[in-house]
Design a protein around this motif. Structure first.
Motif, short mmCIF file in Angstrom:
data_model
loop_
_atom_site.label_atom_id
_atom_site.label_comp_id
_atom_site.label_asym_id
_atom_site.label_seq_id
_atom_site.Cartn_x
_atom_site.Cartn_y
_atom_site.Cartn_z
N LEU A 32 -5.96 10.63 5.81
CA LEU A 32 -5.07 10.68 4.82
C LEU A 32 -4.16 9.28 5.09
O LEU A 32 -3.29 8.78 5.71
N ASP A 33 -4.27 8.90 4.08
CA ASP A 33 -3.30 7.78 3.48
C ASP A 33 -2.68 7.48 2.32
O ASP A 33 -3.31 7.73 1.14
N CYS A 34 -1.40 7.69 2.95
CA CYS A 34 -0.76 7.96 1.17
C CYS A 34 0.64 7.14 1.05
O CYS A 34 1.23 6.49 1.93
N LEU A 35 0.94 6.43 0.38
CA LEU A 35 2.27 5.77 -0.06
C LEU A 35 2.67 6.12 -1.65
O LEU A 35 2.35 6.50 -2.62
N ARG A 36 4.07 6.35 -1.35
CA ARG A 36 5.70 7.32 -2.10
C ARG A 36 5.92 6.01 -2.64
O ARG A 36 6.49 5.44 -1.97
N LEU A 37 6.20 5.70 -3.85
CA LEU A 37 6.68 5.04 -4.43
C LEU A 37 7.85 5.40 -5.40
O LEU A 37 7.07 6.02 -5.69
N ASP A 38 9.08 5.13 -4.84
CA ASP A 38 10.69 5.65 -5.86
C ASP A 38 10.40 4.78 -6.56
O ASP A 38 11.00 3.77 -6.45
N GLY A 39 10.54 5.10 -7.77
CA GLY A 39 10.75 4.77 -9.29
C GLY A 39 12.56 3.84 -9.43
O GLY A 39 12.05 2.74 -9.86
N GLU A 40 13.52 4.32 -8.43
CA GLU A 40 14.46 3.88 -9.32
C GLU A 40 14.71 3.14 -7.79
O GLU A 40 15.73 2.66 -8.68
N THR A 41 14.03 3.18 -7.05
CA THR A 41 14.40 1.74 -5.76
C THR A 41 13.73 0.87 -5.78
O THR A 41 13.74 -0.30 -5.48
N GLY A 42 12.56 0.87 -6.05
CA GLY A 42 11.55 0.61 -5.67
C GLY A 42 10.73 0.74 -4.43
O GLY A 42 10.50 -0.24 -4.06
N GLU A 43 11.59 1.53 -3.03
CA GLU A 43 11.13 2.24 -1.77
C GLU A 43 10.31 2.63 -2.07
O GLU A 43 10.20 3.50 -2.37
N ALA A 44 9.25 1.97 -0.59
CA ALA A 44 8.05 2.14 -0.47
C ALA A 44 7.78 3.61 1.05
O ALA A 44 8.61 2.38 1.87
N THR B 20 5.78 7.62 -7.79
CA THR B 20 4.77 7.83 -8.00
C THR B 20 3.80 7.37 -6.79
O THR B 20 3.74 6.97 -5.71
N TYR B 21 2.92 8.04 -6.45
CA TYR B 21 2.11 8.65 -5.34
C TYR B 21 0.30 7.40 -5.03
O TYR B 21 -0.47 8.02 -6.99
N LEU B 22 0.47 7.20 -4.01
CA LEU B 22 -1.10 6.44 -3.98
C LEU B 22 -1.95 7.36 -2.52
O LEU B 22 -1.39 7.05 -1.95
N ILE B 23 -3.32 7.60 -2.87
CA ILE B 23 -3.62 8.52 -2.39
C ILE B 23 -4.40 8.42 -1.70
O ILE B 23 -5.46 8.28 -2.83
N LEU B 24 -5.67 7.95 -0.29
CA LEU B 24 -6.72 7.40 0.16
C LEU B 24 -7.32 7.99 1.42
O LEU B 24 -6.48 8.80 2.09
N SER B 25 -8.23 9.64 0.97
CA SER B 25 -8.63 10.14 2.16
C SER B 25 -9.66 9.79 2.61
O SER B 25 -10.97 9.93 1.50
N TRP C 268 8.06 13.35 -18.70
CA TRP C 268 9.72 12.80 -17.31
C TRP C 268 9.70 11.03 -18.32
O TRP C 268 8.75 10.55 -18.51
N GLU C 269 11.53 10.52 -17.69
CA GLU C 269 11.47 9.33 -18.58
C GLU C 269 10.87 8.23 -17.14
O GLU C 269 11.58 8.76 -15.94
N THR C 270 10.59 7.77 -18.35
CA THR C 270 9.81 6.95 -16.80
C THR C 270 11.03 6.12 -15.85
O THR C 270 12.22 5.78 -16.44
N ALA C 271 10.89 5.75 -15.46
CA ALA C 271 11.67 5.18 -13.74
C ALA C 271 11.67 3.50 -13.74
O ALA C 271 10.49 2.50 -14.46
N PRO C 272 12.70 2.59 -13.39
CA PRO C 272 12.18 1.45 -13.95
C PRO C 272 10.97 0.08 -12.65
O PRO C 272 10.82 -0.01 -13.63
N PHE C 273 10.47 1.24 -11.75
CA PHE C 273 9.24 0.35 -11.00
C PHE C 273 7.96 1.34 -11.41
O PHE C 273 8.47 2.55 -11.46
N GLY C 274 7.21 1.26 -11.59
CA GLY C 274 5.43 2.39 -11.53
C GLY C 274 4.84 0.93 -10.64
O GLY C 274 5.36 0.09 -9.89
N LEU C 275 3.58 1.54 -10.63
CA LEU C 275 2.06 0.85 -10.11
C LEU C 275 0.35 1.39 -10.88
O LEU C 275 0.79 1.70 -12.11
N THR C 276 0.60 0.16 -11.00
CA THR C 276 -0.60 -0.38 -11.35
C THR C 276 -2.38 -0.17 -10.99
O THR C 276 -1.63 -1.20 -10.00
N CYS C 277 -2.73 1.15 -10.64
CA CYS C 277 -4.64 0.96 -9.79
C CYS C 277 -5.05 0.75 -10.59
O CYS C 277 -5.82 0.85 -11.08
N CYS C 278 -5.71 -0.03 -9.33
CA CYS C 278 -7.31 -0.64 -9.21
C CYS C 278 -8.36 0.16 -8.10
O CYS C 278 -8.02 -0.54 -6.92
#
Length: 760
Positions: A639-651, A581-586, A545-555
């Protein structure tokens, strides 16, 4: 159910139009008004042969009235500033008559009517000026031919405008190809005579258009676009048109070497045109011509040419008619399944209300006392007292003979009454169990039907994407050149005009996803990434897929409650291939291996469903059902999920039994939390959902319940110190171990940094 859609059937397929597109005019674009006025102003002095060019009238006839008025304003301004040259009077008169006709008949007229207006206006204006003596007979004859040509151009331009207004897809390979050719010819002819010092906007546009067509349509695109460009320039500027006779050859060569990249295409295009100028004679006009082509090529390199082309001429779809029909049928199937489910639910509720269970007291009285010879003494003489005693006895799970002797000392059938009351109590308990099982089974059936509806709707949405034949062909060429084992490639554009490529291969084949992604990035000229391989049955899928304007770097940093046991928490970051982009913790219940297994089941199944294309609410409900039915034991996980919309930056935060989410934004730490049930604890649970807007530099903190809330102030200090994500996560984990309670728990700390991706 009333739907705001209407269906227009045509041979070979079905097209769905939104009703508001047919009833509401499109809003006026100020930029469009400015461009049409400027184009008319600059092209006012253009000539074809010895007469003024009437092509501005042709363009005005194909445009809506408000834009034709803008062209009239530009033409009038140029006419008065030029000293009101009588030679341009006939063209200006034709423009005035055309605009008057367009305003009189309104916006929505047939293309044929627009053509008659333009042709009639040019012929009438030329006859008028001939009779007044402002032009000779030869010019009148030329105007008669030009009027016919302009009317034809107007017809095809208006035909395309009507096609766009109806919302139909524009396809250059359809029967509208002649319309595109004449529209482009008209645009080139209007721009050709325009010049500002040594700059020729027509030549800049020509170089940009030919190179863009060569990149998308390769040999045929470069050749045809170059030939049409030369013809358009020759109409209004013969000297420049003679210099442009090799544009078609340059476009042909650029299309042939399109696989080498945009820079190589531009170089070959300029070399061929430079050689042509040497053959035609080294003159100053040749250097000006080459300089303008080079500037147009530079614009081509700097501007996302293909995305610009997609804005008004998207790539045609693969199997447009069949996919549209399949989408309509699947949507109808989903609606039908929803109606069946709703009707079944209504019938079940009606049956529940219609079931009147007989009172246990009345049943015992009828079965035991009904045949007793002393019934008249007990019930007829002391009805109220006996009824109250029987009701109290019926509520007990077991009634002994001694209790009956205390309540009814004169009864001679105490043993039978005791057995009857006990039997009714057992039947009542069994009935409750059966009712609960029936309710649970029914709810599970209805939920499965609802899952099926959502999956069908998701598949329908994916069928409505714009599948691109050219990009699919390019992907297959890269696969064949690299000897990759993929047997199917599918390229399409998302609603935000970003390229996605799906590659399918047999499950047993090994692939180098990174090498494939790099090859496709070079071939398409786009910055591409790839998701994890998704396996289903005997097939394996790789999404690029073609990269969107926003992304996440996770540690992430974890600490198990016991050294010899695994951590009961699991986390993951992934991208769904659609720019999200999805960030999930269970966090599994308890600690150790069983907790790790529960959290892994929740996380892996949720991720698998998301990557398949299932909407997150449906995926969460399905995972909840899996956890409920996986075993007879009560096991659950958060389940702890955060979904980041790469186009708008809306989480979008989604929580089921999870710990608070902390957001470090603008130097402030904000906590988001609400009570909710974990996954697998109840058949129907409502998650906590919260949507926020994030920007570059914001930090997302996800924590398991092993982190004491007393550490939140320390978290603020660590984040404000400006250390790296790894150092911050490790410091917080060390603090959490020291501050932990007497009963140790698993600790997981996720820090994720929101960043803006760089363009390629």
């Amino acid at each position: 159910m009333v739907r705001s859609k209407i269906s227009e059937r045509k041979a070979g397929g079905q097209m769905i139009l939104n009703e508001k597109h047919l009833t509401q005019p499109k809003p006026i674009q100020p930029v469009g008004l400015a461009c049409t006025g400027a184009m008319s102003f600059l092209a006012a002095g253009a000539t074809i042969g010895s007469v003024a060019s009437p092509l501005a009238a042709a363009a005005a006839g194909a445009l809506p009235p408000v834009y034709s008025l803008s062209m009239l304003a530009g033409g009038l301004l140029a006419f008065f500033l030029s000293g009101m040259d009588p030679s341009a009077g006939a063209a200006l008169c034709a423009l005035v008559m055309t605009v008057f006709g367009r305003c009189l008949l309104g916006e929505r007229i047939r293309p044929r009517a627009s053509a008659w207006i333009v042709g009639g206006s040019i012929i009438v204006s030329s006859l008028l000026f001939f009779l007044l003596g402002f032009q000779p007979l030869t010019d009148l004859v030329q105007y008669l031919f030009l009027g016919s040509f302009a009317a034809i151009c107007t017809y095809f331009c208006a035909d395309l405008a009507a096609l766009r207004r109806r919302g139909e897809p524009l396809r250059i390979d359809s029967g509208k190809g002649i319309s595109f050719a004449l529209v482009y010819l008209l645009l080139t002819a209007v721009l050709a005579p325009v010049s500002v010092s040594f700059l020729h906007p027509g030549l800049l546009f020509a170089a940009f258009a030919v190179l863009t067509a060569s990149e998308r349509y390769r040999l045929q695109g470069g050749l045809l676009c170059g030939a049409l460009t030369t013809a358009g320039i020759l109409l209004c500027d013969v000297p420049i048109g003679q210099r442009a006779v090799f544009l078609a050859l340059g476009g042909l060569a650029a299309g042939y070497f399109a696989d080498l990249g945009r820079g190589a295409m531009l170089g070959i295009f300029l070399i061929i045109n430079a050689a042509a100028q040497l053959l035609l004679g080294a003159e100053p006009s040749g250097y000006v011509y080459l300089g303008n082509l080079a500037l147009g090529g530079l614009v081509y390199l700097l501007v996302p040419a293909q995305r610009f082309l997609d804005s008004f001429l998207p790539e045609h779809s693969v199997g447009t008619d069949s996919t549209a029909l399949a989408a309509v049928r699947m949507d109808f199937l989903a609606q039908s399944l929803a109606d069946v489910r709703k009707n079944a639910e209504q019938v079940a509720k009606m049956l529940e209300r219609s079931q009147h269970t007989q009172s246990a007291a009345a049943e015992v009285c009828e079965s035991v006392c009904g045949t007793c010879a002393h019934r008249l003494n007990c019930w007829d003489d002391h009805y109220t007292d006996m009824n109250e005693k029987f009701l109290r006895l019926a509520e007990r799970p077991k009634v002994s003979v001694d209790e009956l002797f205390e309540q009814i000392p004169d009864c001679r059938r105490r043993e039978s009454l005791s057995a009857a009351f006990t039997r009714c109590a057992k039947q009542r308990a069994q009935g409750r169990i059966r009712a609960a099982r029936l309710f649970e089974t029914r709810e599970l059936l209805f939920s499965q039907m609802q899952f099926t509806e959502e999956i069908l709707r998701t598949a329908t949405d994916r069928l409505q994407l714009r599948f691109c034949a050219e990009q699919t062909r390019l992907a297959m060429q890269v696969i064949e050149a690299g000897n990759y084992p993929f047997h199917t490639a599918l390229a399409y554009y998302t609603p935000s005009h970003r390229l996605n490529i799906e590659l399918y291969v047999d499950q047993g084949c090994r692939i180098d996803a990174e090498a494939v992604c790099e090859s496709l990035s070079e071939a398409t000229g786009r910055q591409l990434f790839y998701t994890d391989e998704n396996v289903a049955g005997h097939e394996k899928r790789l999404c690029i897929w073609e990269t969107a304007p926003f992304g996440l770097t996770c540690c992430g940093v974890q600490s198990a409650a016991q050294e010899n046991q695994p951590c009961g928490d699991n986390y993951e970051q992934f991208t769904d291939g659609q720019g999200n982009t999805y960030l999930i913790l269970s966090d599994g219940m308890g600690t150790g291996r069983q907790a790790a297994l529960d959290s892994r089941i929740v996380l892996s199944n949720f991720k698998r469903l998301i990557l398949t294309g299932v909407e997150w609410r449906t995926a969460l409900s399905m995972v909840n059902s899996i956890m409920l039915t996986k075993s007879g034991e009560e096991r659950f996980a958060t389940l702890d999920c955060l979904r980041l919309d790469g186009e708008t930056g809306e989480a979008t935060m989604v929580k089921q039994g999870a710990s608070p989410t902390l957001i470090w934004k603008d130097g402030k730490l904000v906590c988001y939390q609400s009570p909710s049930c974990p996954v697998g604890i109840a058949p129907r649970t409502e998650p906590f959902v919260k949507t926020i807007s994030l920007n570059h530099g914001d930090v997302i903190v996800l924590l398991s319940d092993g982190v004491d809330p007393a550490l939140y102030p320390a978290l603020r200090q660590v984040l404000s110190a400006g250390c790296t994500l790894e150092d911050a996560a490790q410091q917080l984990c060390d603090m959490a171990r020291r501050v932990g309670s007497s009963a140790p728990d698993d600790i997981t700390i996720l820090l994720s940094y929101v960043e803006k991706n760089k363009k390629m």
